[in-house]
Design an enzyme around this catalytic site. Sequence first.
Site, PDB file in Angstrom:
ATOM      1  N   GLU A   1       0.862  -1.184   0.000  1.00  0.00           N
ATOM      2  CA  GLU A   1       0.000   0.000   0.000  1.00  0.00           C
ATOM      3  C   GLU A   1       0.893   1.226   0.000  1.00  0.00           C
ATOM      4  OE1 GLU A   1      -3.559  -1.808   2.763  1.00  0.00           O
ATOM      5  OE2 GLU A   1      -2.303  -0.180   3.516  1.00  0.00           O
TER       6      GLU A   1
ATOM      7  N   TYR B   1       7.870   2.199  -7.501  1.00  0.00           N
ATOM      8  CA  TYR B   1       7.128   0.958  -7.723  1.00  0.00           C
ATOM      9  C   TYR B   1       6.717   0.817  -9.191  1.00  0.00           C
ATOM     10  CZ  TYR B   1       7.044   0.784  -2.641  1.00  0.00           C
ATOM     11  OH  TYR B   1       7.420   0.745  -1.322  1.00  0.00           O
TER      12      TYR B   1
HETATM   13  C1  LIG Z   1      10.751   5.861  -1.815  1.00  0.00           C
HETATM   14  C2  LIG Z   1      12.203   5.594  -1.388  1.00  0.00           C
HETATM   15  C3  LIG Z   1      12.262   4.290  -0.610  1.00  0.00           C
HETATM   16  C4  LIG Z   1      13.074   5.501  -2.652  1.00  0.00           C
HETATM   17  O1  LIG Z   1      14.398   5.117  -2.261  1.00  0.00           O
HETATM   18  P1  LIG Z   1      15.684   5.397  -3.188  1.00  0.00           P
HETATM   19  O2  LIG Z   1      16.790   4.518  -2.713  1.00  0.00           O
HETATM   20  O3  LIG Z   1      15.939   6.837  -3.255  1.00  0.00           O
HETATM   21  O4  LIG Z   1      15.170   4.894  -4.615  1.00  0.00           O
HETATM   22  P2  LIG Z   1      16.120   4.452  -5.856  1.00  0.00           P
HETATM   23  O5  LIG Z   1      17.349   5.315  -5.871  1.00  0.00           O
HETATM   24  O6  LIG Z   1      16.333   2.972  -5.796  1.00  0.00           O
HETATM   25  O7  LIG Z   1      15.186   4.839  -7.092  1.00  0.00           O
HETATM   26  C5  LIG Z   1      14.853   3.902  -8.090  1.00  0.00           C
HETATM   27  C6  LIG Z   1      13.879   4.557  -9.051  1.00  0.00           C
HETATM   28  O8  LIG Z   1      12.672   4.934  -8.381  1.00  0.00           O
HETATM   29  C7  LIG Z   1      12.193   6.196  -8.893  1.00  0.00           C
HETATM   30  N1  LIG Z   1      12.333   7.236  -7.880  1.00  0.00           N
HETATM   31  C8  LIG Z   1      12.879   7.110  -6.644  1.00  0.00           C
HETATM   32  N2  LIG Z   1      12.812   8.290  -5.974  1.00  0.00           N
HETATM   33  C9  LIG Z   1      12.223   9.169  -6.806  1.00  0.00           C
HETATM   34  C10 LIG Z   1      11.887  10.557  -6.703  1.00  0.00           C
HETATM   35  N3  LIG Z   1      12.156  11.275  -5.586  1.00  0.00           N
HETATM   36  N4  LIG Z   1      11.274  11.138  -7.760  1.00  0.00           N
HETATM   37  C11 LIG Z   1      11.008  10.459  -8.873  1.00  0.00           C
HETATM   38  N5  LIG Z   1      11.329   9.147  -9.061  1.00  0.00           N
HETATM   39  C12 LIG Z   1      11.916   8.520  -8.028  1.00  0.00           C
HETATM   40  C13 LIG Z   1      13.087   6.487 -10.083  1.00  0.00           C
HETATM   41  O9  LIG Z   1      12.532   5.811 -11.207  1.00  0.00           O
HETATM   42  C14 LIG Z   1      14.393   5.840  -9.654  1.00  0.00           C
HETATM   43  O10 LIG Z   1      15.253   5.553 -10.724  1.00  0.00           O
HETATM   44  P3  LIG Z   1      16.323   6.682 -11.210  1.00  0.00           P
HETATM   45  O11 LIG Z   1      16.986   7.244  -9.993  1.00  0.00           O
HETATM   46  O12 LIG Z   1      17.246   5.892 -12.094  1.00  0.00           O
HETATM   47  O13 LIG Z   1      15.495   7.708 -11.927  1.00  0.00           O
HETATM   48  C15 LIG Z   1      12.760   6.758  -0.505  1.00  0.00           C
HETATM   49  O14 LIG Z   1      12.493   7.983  -1.150  1.00  0.00           O
HETATM   50  C16 LIG Z   1      12.177   6.814   0.901  1.00  0.00           C
HETATM   51  O15 LIG Z   1      12.683   6.181   1.830  1.00  0.00           O
HETATM   52  N6  LIG Z   1      11.098   7.604   1.054  1.00  0.00           N
HETATM   53  C17 LIG Z   1      10.434   7.757   2.385  1.00  0.00           C
HETATM   54  C18 LIG Z   1       9.811   6.473   2.861  1.00  0.00           C
HETATM   55  C19 LIG Z   1       8.773   5.943   1.874  1.00  0.00           C
HETATM   56  O16 LIG Z   1       7.991   6.703   1.321  1.00  0.00           O
HETATM   57  N7  LIG Z   1       8.767   4.612   1.691  1.00  0.00           N
HETATM   58  C20 LIG Z   1       7.822   3.930   0.822  1.00  0.00           C
HETATM   59  C21 LIG Z   1       6.547   3.698   1.562  1.00  0.00           C
HETATM   60  S1  LIG Z   1       5.389   2.761   0.601  1.00  0.00           S
END
Ligand SMILES: CC(C)(COP(=O)(O)OP(=O)(O)OC[C@H]1O[C@@H](n2cnc3c(N)ncnc32)[C@H](O)[C@@H]1OP(=O)(O)O)[C@@H](O)C(=O)NCCC(=O)NCCS
Length: 152
Positions: free
Chosen positions: A100, A112
């Site tokens: 979710e 995702y």
């Molecule tokens: C969501 C979260 C887990 C992403 O972690 P991350 O390690 O930065 O993600 P990644 O570097 O592996 O990103 C992989 C892909 O996801 C997408 N993505 C990740 N963050 C993004 C952003 N801020 N904006 C747009 N696309 C994004 C992109 O497609 C990215 O690929 P790219 O960097 O080559 O463009 C992180 O932002 C986080 O911890 N957020 C707060 C907690 C949260 O919301 N968790 C999910 C709850 S369901």
Amino acid sequence: MDIGAITQAPVLAQLHGQAFAMRAERAWSRQEFEALLAQKNIHAFAPVLKPDGFILLQSLPDGAEILTLAVQPAARRQGLARALLAHAFDALGAPKLWLEVAQDNAPARALYAANGFRITGRRSKYYKRAGNLAVDALLMERDIQEGKSDEH
Ligand SMILES: CC(C)(COP(=O)(O)OP(=O)(O)OC[C@H]1O[C@@H](n2cnc3c(N)ncnc32)[C@H](O)[C@@H]1OP(=O)(O)O)[C@@H](O)C(=O)NCCC(=O)NCCS
């Protein structure tokens, strides 16, 4: 990057708090993580050398649910969440993964979507926000089996 199982509840609680602070969502406590990790079907994975993030899942008969995924702010956009998802797919061998996510969580939704999840449902006004506001939860799912349609 070497990713493996992690069982330290204090580390997970700290990471969860750091990751969700900006989203103003409640941090899960060390005790909550301890209670989760005590269950046999709960799995947590993190980078072995530098746990800058983690993924927590629950295995069920028809697949696994991602309960939370968190990367601390300084380590974002370096592919860690993508690597954690890939590791969980491989380690659990689940036929299906689901989760979710809040409709207003653009980074997570982008992550995702880029990793093969599709929206399969919605819970109206599921997440409470400041000022008496509420945001929908989107249900997302990824079938691991090949040949299944991703279109709906
Ligand atoms: C969501 C979260 C887990 C992403 O972690 P991350 O390690 O930065 O993600 P990644 O570097 O592996 O990103 C992989 C892909 O996801 C997408 N993505 C990740 N963050 C993004 C952003 N801020 N904006 C747009 N696309 C994004 C992109 O497609 C990215 O690929 P790219 O960097 O080559 O463009 C992180 O932002 C986080 O911890 N957020 C707060 C907690 C949260 O919301 N968790 C999910 C709850 S369901």
